[in-house]
Scaffold this motif. Sequence first.
Motif, short mmCIF file in Angstrom:
data_model
loop_
_atom_site.label_atom_id
_atom_site.label_comp_id
_atom_site.label_asym_id
_atom_site.label_seq_id
_atom_site.Cartn_x
_atom_site.Cartn_y
_atom_site.Cartn_z
N PHE A 1 0.86 -1.18 0.00
CA PHE A 1 0.00 0.00 0.00
C PHE A 1 0.90 1.23 0.00
O PHE A 1 1.01 1.95 1.00
N THR A 2 1.57 1.43 -1.11
CA THR A 2 2.59 2.48 -1.21
C THR A 2 2.09 3.83 -0.70
O THR A 2 1.01 4.28 -1.11
N GLY A 3 2.86 4.40 0.18
CA GLY A 3 2.53 5.74 0.66
C GLY A 3 1.63 5.75 1.89
O GLY A 3 1.36 6.82 2.43
N GLU A 4 1.16 4.58 2.33
CA GLU A 4 0.25 4.55 3.48
C GLU A 4 0.99 4.20 4.78
O GLU A 4 2.09 3.68 4.76
N ILE A 5 0.34 4.47 5.89
CA ILE A 5 0.91 4.24 7.22
C ILE A 5 -0.09 3.40 8.02
O ILE A 5 -1.27 3.75 8.07
N SER A 6 0.37 2.32 8.62
CA SER A 6 -0.55 1.42 9.32
C SER A 6 -0.80 1.88 10.75
O SER A 6 -0.01 2.64 11.32
N PRO A 7 -1.88 1.38 11.36
CA PRO A 7 -2.16 1.73 12.76
C PRO A 7 -1.00 1.37 13.70
O PRO A 7 -0.65 2.17 14.58
N SER A 8 -0.39 0.21 13.52
CA SER A 8 0.68 -0.16 14.45
C SER A 8 1.93 0.70 14.23
O SER A 8 2.70 0.93 15.16
N MET A 9 2.12 1.22 13.02
CA MET A 9 3.25 2.14 12.78
C MET A 9 3.02 3.46 13.52
O MET A 9 3.95 4.05 14.09
N VAL A 10 1.78 3.91 13.51
CA VAL A 10 1.44 5.14 14.22
C VAL A 10 1.67 4.95 15.72
O VAL A 10 2.27 5.79 16.39
N LYS A 11 1.23 3.80 16.21
CA LYS A 11 1.43 3.48 17.63
C LYS A 11 2.93 3.39 17.94
O LYS A 11 3.40 3.92 18.95
N ASP A 12 3.66 2.74 17.07
CA ASP A 12 5.10 2.53 17.25
C ASP A 12 5.87 3.86 17.29
O ASP A 12 6.90 3.97 17.96
N ALA A 13 5.36 4.86 16.58
CA ALA A 13 6.03 6.17 16.56
C ALA A 13 5.78 6.96 17.84
O ALA A 13 6.33 8.05 18.02
N GLY A 14 4.94 6.42 18.74
CA GLY A 14 4.74 7.06 20.04
C GLY A 14 3.36 7.68 20.23
O GLY A 14 3.11 8.33 21.24
#
Length: 248
Positions: free
Chosen positions: A74-87
């Motif tokens: 999903f080029t260019g998208e950000i997953s929920p766990s990535m958002v969580k992982d960023a703090g």
Amino acid sequence: MRKPLMAGNWKMNKTVGEAVAMVKALKTAVADVTDVEILVCPTYTALYAVYNEIKDSNINLGAQNLFWEAKGAFTGEISPSMVKDAGCSYVIIGHSERRQYFGETDETVNKRTKAAFGAGLIPIVCVGETLEEREKNITFQVVETQVRGGLANLTAEESAAVVIAYEPVWAIGTGKTATPQQAQEVHAFIRKIYKEIYGDAADKVRILYGGSVNPKNVSDLMKQSDIDGGLVGGASLEAESFTQLVKY
Ligand code: PGA
């Protein structure tokens, strides 16, 4: 009692350096605040750097969007766990700018909302009518459809934890704030609809007002019984004005 939440939506503003400098100043200015929950929502690229600056403070971090899939092509998208992982602990979902420019619908808002909870994030789900809709006297219908669609199928726990933001589109970035009475009227209506769907969770759910909130109008808005905080764009970009909002 609902703890007020003052959330800054920085939209597409600030480099990493600018974002970190802003929260450095903010952190000192709001260090004594305990009765209001404070949230900043920078762009994705600044999230982790801002997180490192505020992780031991009373400032929370949120993203401005996420995609509902967990990972993959999903080029260019950000997953929920990535958002969580960023703090992040929060995420804004379905902002009117995303509905207007990026094709967001109540269905995709709902997918993102459920996915946010799945990753342990609290979604701030945005609703609100356009000027045309207000002039046609269909504000309540529009908002009801958005609430019922965007906030569908929540568990009991999710329905109390979610945050709703009422942002009349005509008031965003225009300097035209809804009057406290206009805002309260819609907030009370949202709580009533929410009660029909989720019962007592309606007494716990926080409903933020957004649309040209500034240091001058914030206290009258916050006096309204169904306004539990603000989602603020322009006036959240500088530490000084955002501090005034936090300390309304
Ligand atoms: P504004 O933006 O405070 O600049 O009107 C609010 C928002 O879009 O969340």
